[in-house]
Every structure is written in C-alpha cells, then in structure tokens.
Design a protein around this motif. Structure first.
Motif, mmCIF file in Angstrom:
data_model
loop_
_atom_site.group_PDB
_atom_site.id
_atom_site.type_symbol
_atom_site.label_atom_id
_atom_site.label_comp_id
_atom_site.label_asym_id
_atom_site.label_seq_id
_atom_site.Cartn_x
_atom_site.Cartn_y
_atom_site.Cartn_z
ATOM 1 N N VAL A 43 0.855 -1.185 0.000
ATOM 2 C CA VAL A 43 0.000 0.000 0.000
ATOM 3 C C VAL A 43 0.895 1.241 0.000
ATOM 4 N N GLU A 44 0.472 2.284 -0.711
ATOM 5 C CA GLU A 44 1.245 3.534 -0.672
ATOM 6 C C GLU A 44 0.806 4.356 0.546
ATOM 7 N N PRO A 45 1.727 4.568 1.527
ATOM 8 C CA PRO A 45 1.345 5.413 2.667
ATOM 9 C C PRO A 45 1.405 6.885 2.261
ATOM 10 N N VAL A 46 0.291 7.584 2.412
ATOM 11 C CA VAL A 46 0.264 9.003 2.062
ATOM 12 C C VAL A 46 0.312 9.802 3.365
ATOM 13 N N GLY A 47 1.521 10.160 3.762
ATOM 14 C CA GLY A 47 1.724 10.849 5.042
ATOM 15 C C GLY A 47 1.292 12.309 4.928
ATOM 16 N N ILE A 48 0.386 12.740 5.793
ATOM 17 C CA ILE A 48 -0.075 14.140 5.755
ATOM 18 C C ILE A 48 0.647 14.922 6.848
ATOM 19 N N LEU A 49 0.251 14.730 8.084
ATOM 20 C CA LEU A 49 0.889 15.422 9.212
ATOM 21 C C LEU A 49 0.695 14.584 10.468
ATOM 22 N N PHE A 50 1.763 14.434 11.212
ATOM 23 C CA PHE A 50 1.665 13.834 12.546
ATOM 24 C C PHE A 50 2.326 14.812 13.505
ATOM 25 N N ALA A 51 1.597 15.231 14.530
ATOM 26 C CA ALA A 51 2.131 16.189 15.506
ATOM 27 C C ALA A 51 2.020 15.578 16.893
ATOM 28 N N SER A 52 3.102 15.651 17.663
ATOM 29 C CA SER A 52 3.086 15.073 19.002
ATOM 30 C C SER A 52 4.082 15.807 19.884
ATOM 31 N N THR A 53 3.892 15.688 21.171
ATOM 32 C CA THR A 53 4.867 16.213 22.112
ATOM 33 C C THR A 53 4.703 15.483 23.430
ATOM 34 N N GLN A 54 5.624 15.715 24.340
ATOM 35 C CA GLN A 54 5.540 15.157 25.683
ATOM 36 C C GLN A 54 4.204 15.547 26.315
ATOM 37 N N PRO A 55 3.665 14.679 27.153
ATOM 38 C CA PRO A 55 2.477 15.065 27.899
ATOM 39 C C PRO A 55 2.693 16.400 28.614
ATOM 40 N N SER A 56 1.688 17.259 28.557
ATOM 41 C CA SER A 56 1.842 18.599 29.116
ATOM 42 C C SER A 56 0.461 19.238 29.236
ATOM 43 N N ALA A 57 0.453 20.547 29.437
ATOM 44 C CA ALA A 57 -0.784 21.282 29.701
ATOM 45 C C ALA A 57 -1.739 21.280 28.493
ATOM 46 N N THR A 58 -2.943 21.744 28.724
ATOM 47 C CA THR A 58 -3.968 21.904 27.688
ATOM 48 C C THR A 58 -3.371 22.569 26.439
ATOM 49 N N ILE A 59 -3.756 22.057 25.270
ATOM 50 C CA ILE A 59 -3.190 22.565 24.012
ATOM 51 C C ILE A 59 -3.815 23.910 23.651
ATOM 52 N N GLU A 60 -2.960 24.830 23.252
ATOM 53 C CA GLU A 60 -3.420 26.141 22.801
ATOM 54 C C GLU A 60 -4.375 25.962 21.610
ATOM 55 N N ARG A 61 -5.468 26.710 21.599
ATOM 56 C CA ARG A 61 -6.486 26.548 20.548
ATOM 57 C C ARG A 61 -5.912 26.747 19.144
ATOM 58 N N GLU A 62 -5.101 27.807 18.981
ATOM 59 C CA GLU A 62 -4.563 28.106 17.639
ATOM 60 C C GLU A 62 -3.650 26.985 17.149
ATOM 61 N N ALA A 63 -2.912 26.370 18.089
ATOM 62 C CA ALA A 63 -2.006 25.269 17.713
ATOM 63 C C ALA A 63 -2.818 24.111 17.150
ATOM 64 N N TYR A 64 -3.860 23.724 17.888
ATOM 65 C CA TYR A 64 -4.686 22.604 17.435
ATOM 66 C C TYR A 64 -5.355 22.921 16.110
ATOM 67 N N GLU A 65 -5.942 24.107 16.017
ATOM 68 C CA GLU A 65 -6.668 24.462 14.788
ATOM 69 C C GLU A 65 -5.735 24.442 13.570
ATOM 70 N N ALA A 66 -4.487 24.881 13.778
ATOM 71 C CA ALA A 66 -3.531 24.898 12.660
ATOM 72 C C ALA A 66 -3.202 23.472 12.221
ATOM 73 N N PHE A 67 -2.940 22.574 13.197
ATOM 74 C CA PHE A 67 -2.641 21.174 12.852
ATOM 75 C C PHE A 67 -3.849 20.508 12.181
ATOM 76 N N LYS A 68 -5.010 20.749 12.759
ATOM 77 C CA LYS A 68 -6.226 20.131 12.215
ATOM 78 C C LYS A 68 -6.462 20.587 10.775
ATOM 79 N N GLU A 69 -6.320 21.889 10.541
ATOM 80 C CA GLU A 69 -6.544 22.426 9.198
ATOM 81 C C GLU A 69 -5.566 21.805 8.199
#
Ligand SMILES: [Zn+2]
Length: 497
Positions: free
Chosen positions: A55-81
């Motif tokens: 199968v051809e893997p079509v990599g879009i975006l994977f974002a991760s970091t160490q467990p930490s505080a609530t994610i900033e809204r703009e950060a999430y919205e940018a990754f999601k978009e």
C-alpha cells in the motif's frame, strides 16, 4: 492502494500550568513519514504495515509532544486544518489511518479526538477509517462513531504501539478491498485507575482476560483504555472499545458487558500503595537485603514527565542524599537545563556549586544547593532501545554529576526514563549499583523489569501522584471510584450501553 496517515497525539494533563503552544510539538510531514520505517512507534508501525501490504502510505501530518498542559487553541486548529486540507488534496484515498492518543484536550475543546475524527470523516466520506491509540486515552462514543475500528495499545509499558498501528492499517486495507465496514462501540466504567502495568499483577490478569474475550467473541478487536486520570474533563474514566462487523454486534456487546463488569468488580485490586521517599528507601533497603544486593530500581512515579510533570522534582533525590547512600546509588535523571549548561561550560573534572531542580513549581520540591563534580558530559541524542525501539530521543545536553560519591544525571529536555540509555550515555552501568533511581511510572519497566532484583515505587508529592483524590474536578459530575463511595456500575440514571 493509497492510505492516508495523519494524527495529533497528546496526553493532556489539565492540571499543568499554562497552555501547550504549537512550537512545543514535533511534526512529521509527507515524505518524512517513510523515515520512521522500522521504529517501534505508531507512525513507524503504520508505515511498515503499508510497505508490507504493498500500500502507498500518504503521510499528511503527525504532531506530538511530551504530555503537558492543555493545548493552545490556535495550535490545534492549525494542525487540524493542515490535516484536513492535506487529506482533501490527496483524495481519492482508499482509506485513512489516524495515529492518536485519546486524552487530548484543547483550550475550549474537551475531546480533541472526537473533533478531529469528525473533521476527517467529513473530508474522506465513506472510506474506511481506523485509528491507533495509547491505552491512557479517555475516549468517547462520539469519537468512535466516526471510526470503523479502534486499536489501543495493549501493554503498559507501551511496547506494542507499532503492532496496533499495523493492525489499523490491516483492517483498513481489508475493508477497502472487500467494501465491508466495521463499527465501534465504547463503554465507559466510572473508575480512575492508578497507573497500572500490564507486566504483572492485576493489570496483567485483566489484559489476559480481554484478549481471551476478544478471541472467544470473534470480533475485530477489543481495546481496554485504562484512561488518564490527571485531567479535568467530563468523560474521564476507564473504557473498553469493541470494533466489529454489524453481524457480530451481539458478540461485541456481550464481550463489552463481561469485561466492564469484571473491571468494576475487581476495582479494589487496582488500588495503589503510596510510599513517601523515605519509606520507599527503607523498602528498597530491605528488598536489597532479601535479594543479595541490587540493583533495586526506585521509580518516582509522581514526577513522571510522561504524565505531564516537570521532571525536576527533588523529593526522592533529597531523601537519597540525606540517607548518605553514596556510591551505592545512581539517579538518572532530573530535568534541569540550567545545571546541564553550567556543567557543560565548566567541563569534565570541574567542581562547581549549583542549585539543582525544583525550579518549575512548589509542588515538586525545593531546589537542592549542592557542590557537584562533573564526571561526564553527553549531547543527549539517544536511540531508544525498548519502548519506541529504534526511535531517536533528544534529551539535550546531559551531565553526570557526583555528590558525596552518588551519581546524579541531569538532562535538558523533559522526558521520563524509558530504558538504560540515559545511564549508559554517561558511563553508568546500573548493574554495579545497589539502588537505581529514575522518574517514570511504568514505561521504564520495558528496559528494567528483567534486570531489576526488585522495583519499589516512590510516590512523593507530584502531578502524577497515585493520590488522585487531590485533584479538583469541576467538569466531571460522574460518581467515580475511588473518589466516591456511592459510585456504581452500571451507573444509576445512565443507560448501560
Ligand atoms: Zn500511555
């Protein structure tokens, strides 16, 4: 066949101060996905499975970091978009695999995964979508409704993330070929489980039972999400998810009923013991006597960066220094970029005065005022050897410091200790020590369970303490064990299913 790969993976500890910004995340995009091949991570496992299936893997975006505080809204919205636009641009895809955690919380969005899965489903339509998860996810039916299959890692330590992501690719591939579609049901049990390994005891027994039920029922998958208690969301708890083809619904419901009721009825077996630093040292001493030396591993479960803590807590280290353990003990590591930089500037062989640890907040202990000898230095670029085997880990500049003959390692970037590498990198052979101290709740077991003569848990004041009753809960109005004697399962007033 082309399958889209994407994800946002974050274990959010809402009790951490502040918000987690976009630049705290590492990201993998496009062609870079293929560089994870061979790694025992969720992304690596998905890529390997695609390659194995042609199968051809079509990599879009994977974002991760160490467990930490609530994610900033703009950060999430940018990754999601980026994920949604990326998937839309690659359509038609034959399927999609999402690499998620399950306990993501965004400022203003309590259920990151449900929001993201809803968005992905709108873009890809009726193609099969499956997702892999960390078993510490707090997952909801709203999320599962958007997915055809759910695969949480089975083990804690999470040594099977790559295998579960590969299963997600496998079922998507099968469904794309056959046109069949499975679906998911989630049951939530009102218990807050302390961090519980599946390598021994009640965690091992429960996992074996789950796998047995999965086999008996013949359904696609049963996943037990232990849940993540260090978060204030409405849906916190412990969860079981079943993935099944429509004709197997009765078997799936039966397996869910059986496992959730057994989990509830055995809940007292999950109750954690909690030793102070001094009590843990006394216990370690008697275990060392019993086993004829060491190493006895003492893990400070309550300052586990893998649950969102700072990693610079000094409670256990202070007790070890006060106990005068000297050359019989080593500790790797505390996160203190300031002291690591001072040691690198001073160089090997230098003696200097430092204020070590305890700099993030008051909870994890006061800084230790110490005269330290710089024994060894390292750049902190490691390759993981057990969990996430083969994946790089960058701890930033590291230093091996000696205080009263005790070896104390400092690193610059937040992480828990997963394996022996943070010791070996600065020349420490843990087999030569009676007491080996580290900060982690259970992932360290992947690298230490075999070599440790005994393992002792220190539960000092910290953000990942076993004392989960200390965390205020404003969002959750469920009656939860062990916080509330009136908790029931099935829950009163809630439908069982
Ligand atoms: Zn986890």
């Amino acid at each position: 066949m082309r399958i889209g790969l994407a994800g946002i993976s974050h274990e959010t500890n809402t009790y951490c101060q502040g918000l987690t910004p976009k630049d705290a995340f590492y990201v993998i995009r496009g062609e870079k996905f293929s560089e994870t091949a061979g790694q025992h991570s969720d992304v690596g496992g998905a890529v390997d499975a695609c390659n194995a299936l042609g199968v051809e893997p079509v990599g879009i975006l994977f974002a991760s970091t160490q467990p930490s505080a609530t994610i900033e809204r703009e950060a999430y919205e940018a990754f999601k978009e980026e994920i949604l636009l990326g998937l839309a641009a690659e359509m038609p895809l034959e399927g999609c695999v999402l690499l998620l955690h399950g306990a993501g919380v965004v400022d203003g969005i309590e259920d990151l995964e449900a929001d993201l899965c809803r968005g992905v489903r709108e873009v890809v339509g009726d193609v099969p979508v499956a997702a892999s998860f960390d078993l510490h996810g707090n997952v909801t039916q709203a999320m599962a409704d958007e997915l055809n299959a759910v695969f949480a890692c089975h083990h804690y330590p999470h040594v099977d993330l790559h295998e579960r992501a590969a299963e997600a690719v496998g079922i998507v591939h099968e469904m794309a070929r056959t046109g069949r579609r499975s679906r998911c049901s989630v049951r939530s049990v009102p218990v807050l489980l302390p961090t519980t390994t599946t390598y021994e005891g009640v965690g091992e027994t429960a996992l074996a039972r789950l796998l047995d039920l999965e086999k008996q029922s013949g359904i696609v998958d049963l996943s037990w999400f232990h849940g993540f208690p260090y978060t204030d969301v409405a849906h916190v708890g412990s969860f079981v998810a079943a993935s099944y083809f429509p004709e197997d619904q009765a078997e799936a419901e039966g397996a869910l009923d059986t496992f959730t009721r057994e989990l509830w009825s055995t809940r007292e077996q999950f109750r954690a013991t909690s030793l102070s630093a001094e009590a843990a040292l006394a216990e370690a001493n008697s275990r060392a006597e019993e086993t004829g030396g060491g190493p006895v591993v003492i893990h400070e479960t309550s300052d586990n960066c893998g649950g969102g803590t700072p990693g610079d807590g000094t409670h256990l280290l202070r007790a070890m220094l006060e106990a005068g353990l000297g050359g019989e003990a080593c500790f790797s590591f505390l996160v203190d970029p300031e002291v690591a930089a001072q040691a690198h500037e001073a160089g090997v062989g230098a003696t200097l005065r430092v204020s070590l640890g305890g700099k993030t907040d008051d909870l994890h202990g006061e800084p230790l005022d110490l005269e330290v000898y710089v024994k060894a230095l390292h750049d902190g670029r490691l390759i993981m050897q057990h969990m996430f085997k083969g994946a790089p880990l960058n701890l930033g500049p590291m230093a091996r410091l000696v205080v009263d003959d005790m070896d104390i390692v400092v690193a610059s970037r937040r992480s828990q200790t997963f394996d022996q590498e943070p010791f070996l990198s600065v020349g420490i052979d843990v087999m030569k020590y009676k007491y080996v101290a580290l900060k982690s709740s259970n992932h360290f077991r992947a690298g230490f369970q075999q070599l440790a003569k005994a393992i002792v848990t220190a539960d000092t004041p910290g953000l990942t303490t076993h004392h989960i009753e200390v965390f205020p809960r404003q969002k959750c109005n469920r009656r939860l064990w062990p916080l509330d004697d009136q908790a029931t399962y099935p829950e009163e007033g809630a439908s069982d299913g």
